[in-house]
Structures are given as structure tokens and as C-alpha cells.
Design a protein around this motif. Sequence first.
Motif, PDB file in Angstrom:
ATOM      1  N   ALA A 188       0.842  -1.195   0.000  1.00 61.29           N
ATOM      2  CA  ALA A 188       0.000   0.000   0.000  1.00 61.29           C
ATOM      3  C   ALA A 188       0.878   1.247   0.000  1.00 61.29           C
ATOM      4  O   ALA A 188       1.916   1.292   0.669  1.00 61.29           O
ATOM      5  N   ASN A 189       0.470   2.227  -0.794  1.00 64.03           N
ATOM      6  CA  ASN A 189       1.162   3.517  -0.936  1.00 64.03           C
ATOM      7  C   ASN A 189       2.472   3.419  -1.728  1.00 64.03           C
ATOM      8  O   ASN A 189       3.090   4.427  -1.992  1.00 64.03           O
ATOM      9  N   TYR A 239      -3.244  -4.551   6.224  1.00 65.28           N
ATOM     10  CA  TYR A 239      -2.669  -3.876   5.065  1.00 65.28           C
ATOM     11  C   TYR A 239      -2.859  -4.671   3.769  1.00 65.28           C
ATOM     12  O   TYR A 239      -2.587  -5.857   3.742  1.00 65.28           O
TER      13      TYR A 239
HETATM   14  C1  LIG Z   1      -0.854   5.278   3.072  1.00 64.13           C
HETATM   15  O1  LIG Z   1      -1.046   6.693   3.066  1.00 64.13           O
HETATM   16  C2  LIG Z   1      -2.197   7.113   3.795  1.00 64.13           C
HETATM   17  C3  LIG Z   1      -2.366   8.598   3.605  1.00 64.13           C
HETATM   18  O2  LIG Z   1      -1.167   9.221   3.331  1.00 64.13           O
HETATM   19  C4  LIG Z   1      -2.032   6.710   5.265  1.00 64.13           C
HETATM   20  O3  LIG Z   1      -3.167   7.086   5.987  1.00 64.13           O
HETATM   21  C5  LIG Z   1      -1.848   5.202   5.352  1.00 64.13           C
HETATM   22  O4  LIG Z   1      -1.593   4.809   6.676  1.00 64.13           O
HETATM   23  C6  LIG Z   1      -0.688   4.746   4.477  1.00 64.13           C
HETATM   24  N1  LIG Z   1      -0.692   3.295   4.458  1.00 64.13           N
HETATM   25  C7  LIG Z   1       0.429   2.587   4.566  1.00 64.13           C
HETATM   26  C8  LIG Z   1       0.284   1.113   4.560  1.00 64.13           C
HETATM   27  O5  LIG Z   1       1.526   3.105   4.641  1.00 64.13           O
END
Ligand SMILES: *[C@@H]1O[C@H](CO)[C@@H](O)[C@H](O)[C@H]1NC(C)=O
Length: 337
Positions: A29-30, A120
Motif C-alpha cells: 500500500a502507498n 494492510y
Molecule cells: C498510506 O497513506 C495514507 C495517507 O497518506 C495513510 O493514511 C496510510 O496509513 C498509508 N498506508 C500505509 C500502509 O503506509
Amino acid sequence: MEKLNKVSLCAGVLVSLLTICAAVDTIAANQTLKDGDTIVSAGDNFELGFFSPNNSNNRYLGIWYKRISTGTIVWVSNKENPIRNTSGVFKLSSDGRLLVLSGGDTVIWESKSAYSSRVYPVAQLLDTGNLVVRDESSIDQENIIWQSRPSNDICVRYGLCGPYGTCSNNNSPACSCLQGFETKRPQEWFILDWSGGCRRIMSLDCNYGEAFNKISGMKLPDTRLNSWYNVSMTIGECEMACKRNCSCTAYASLDINSGCLAWFGDLEDMRENSGGRDLYVKISASRLTDSQSYKPMNKKVIKVVLSTSVSFLVVCLIVALYTWRKKKRSSILIRKG
Ligand SMILES: *[C@@H]1O[C@H](CO)[C@@H](O)[C@H](O)[C@H]1NC(C)=O
Ligand SMILES: *[C@@H]1O[C@H](CO)[C@@H](O)[C@H](O)[C@H]1NC(C)=O
Ligand SMILES: *[C@@H]1O[C@H](CO)[C@@H](O)[C@H](O)[C@H]1NC(C)=O
Ligand SMILES: *[C@@H]1O[C@H](CO)[C@@H](O)[C@H](O)[C@H]1NC(C)=O
Ligand SMILES: *[C@@H]1O[C@H](CO)[C@@H](O)[C@H](O)[C@H]1NC(C)=O
């Protein structure tokens, strides 16, 4: 001693780095995948990334067979919405949606699934060519949130229908033989074990010539087995090349309109109605032309047939004349008597 420790430490770090590099078949993710970067499935079969078909400048995010260097595409995300430059980015959002973005933040394509768990999500490219989104923690296939090919699709199973067998979820049973082929082991097909596959009804004979049976919308046969390609050949040249080589069993164009991909052995792992390509399968020419073929009769045969029938006719005539005269004479004799 200290030196040796350092060396082994370095070696250890290097090995783990290499292991990490080799194991990239997932996106967390991200995490983003820029145009130019790719991920590769664990068994090295499939690769995911941006590509341009047909030497155009349009960029698409897709999955292709890794072992053919020019790529045979199996899935495309933004088919209707190409990116005109290399600003494309592929990303997994934290709520489990796959996104293709261009120019920084314009959404070009996104997967429809929403993710409601606290765990996740990760996107993983499987060795079947399927891209799945699942929980990072779940290893089994049951917690798949989204995938690129559906899960009740039995045709995804590799080589399900055996050699020269083709799979279609629209059919029941899903496996059938290509035209010009028959089941090798009918009893086993009956009990739904298709692994035996199919064999030619009429064997190929290079001396008598061959024809090609065009099958549309095919997921092409496995190219890891005895295949060959040439990017610059036309489809016509491809046909000629396959015709010339007795062991060539099928050909297809490499890209949408150009290039040559040819097979030199059993054709494995095909499926129909997959929005795929045209596959040209070599079959015995006599199978195609059985009904239409016109074979001019041998001149000698014609002579023999003609002379025999003429002599037969002559003999018949003589016999008829003889009996007629005999009959006439006997009737005269009776009248006289
Ligand atoms: C991804 O980014 C969002 C917003 O920036 C954040 O809330 C989230 O925790 C992040 N997820 C991960 C797995 O890093
Ligand atoms: C590929 O090129 C051919 C002509 O060479 C063209 O007709 C076709 O539309 C192109 N396909 C794509 C997807 O650009
Ligand atoms: C790529 O194209 C997008 C619009 O399609 C544009 O916003 C972006 O600036 C372009 N990027 C480059 C590097 O040319
Ligand atoms: C590919 O095909 C072209 C055109 O027929 C030919 O000129 C070229 O030599 C071929 N390349 C290979 C590697 O066979
Ligand atoms: C046919 O093609 C195969 C595979 O490329 C090759 O090994 C073989 O030598 C070819 N045979 C002829 C007669 O060209």
C-alpha cells in the motif's frame, strides 16, 4: 580474522539484497511503480509494468509473458485510456484500490474493489499471470479482494486440457479438442481428466502439404515450449516460415499486427473466448480439401476405361444381333412348318 568477518558480513548483506531484489512480485500500500519499473512473478513467467504496443508512443499498464522479450500481452488495465507520455504511475491505495495515474495525480484507471479490513493490502503478480490484491497477512487464495482473469475460472489452471486441447468456461465440459484433433483418451475425458489431451485425426505429411486452421480469440499456447519468434516478419512471411518447416505446428502474429511467433511442438495451455488473438494451427491439407478437391484422372486410366467400355458395347451389340437373327429365323421356320 576481523577482515574475514567483514567479508562474510558483506557477502551476507549482498545475498540478502539479491534475494530481496529477486522476490519483487508484490506492491505494498502507498508504494508506487513508475513507468520503466516492473514487477516479476515468482517463477519468472510474467511481468507487470508500462509498455507501448506496435511501436506507438501510447503507454499502457499491463502484464506480459516475461520470456518473450518483446512481450505477449495477457492483460491491459487502461486499454481505453492510454497515457501519452512516460509520466504514468501504478499504485495500490491504502484502501486496496489499484490506480494508474498520469502527470502526477490524474486517475487514468482504477480497480473497482474497496477494502474494508484493518489489515494492510498488497498487490501480487502470480505465476499464472493473474494480478491479485489481498491482505498482506493472508497467504491463501481465499482472501483475494480483487484480481485481473475471476476465481471460479477453471481455465486458469495451467495446461488443464492437455496438448491440443483448448479451455472455455462457456463450454461444459470446459475442455475440447482443436478442429482436426480428437481426444487421445476418451475414457479419461469422460471422467473429466483432460490431461491426456488430443491427437491429430489425420497426421501431418509434409509431402502432401498442409493448411492452417484459423482460430480467433485465443490465449496463445505456452511459449516456453519450443517456440520461436521474429519481430520484423509479416504475418505472410510467418505463414511461409511455418509451412517450410515440417516440425512447425502453429503460428501467430507477435504483436497486434506484426511479428511472427511460431511453435515447433505440442500446443499447450490454450483457451478460447479470452479476447485473445488469432492462432493458425497446422493441419493436413487433405482434411481441408477432402470435399472440394478435384483430382484429374490419369490419362492411362481414362484410356483403359474408355476402351473397355467400347469393347463391352461392341460385344453386347454382336450378341444382340446374333440372338435377334436366330429368333427371326426360327419364327420363319415355325411359320413355314
Ligand atoms: C498510506 O497513506 C495514507 C495517507 O497518506 C495513510 O493514511 C496510510 O496509513 C498509508 N498506508 C500505509 C500502509 O503506509
Ligand atoms: C498498429 O499498427 C497498425 C498499422 O501498422 C494499425 O492499423 C493499428 O491500429 C495499430 N494498433 C495500435 C493498437 O496502435
Ligand atoms: C504528461 O502528460 C500529462 C497530461 O497528459 C501532463 O500533465 C504532464 O505534465 C506530462 N508530463 C511530461 C513529463 O511531459
Ligand atoms: C527476421 O525476419 C526478417 C524478415 O524476414 C529477416 O530479415 C531476419 O533475418 C530475421 N531475423 C532472424 C533473427 O531470424
Ligand atoms: C525447424 O525449426 C526448428 C526450430 O526452430 C529447427 O530446430 C529445425 O532445424 C528447423 N527445421 C528445418 C528443416 O528448417
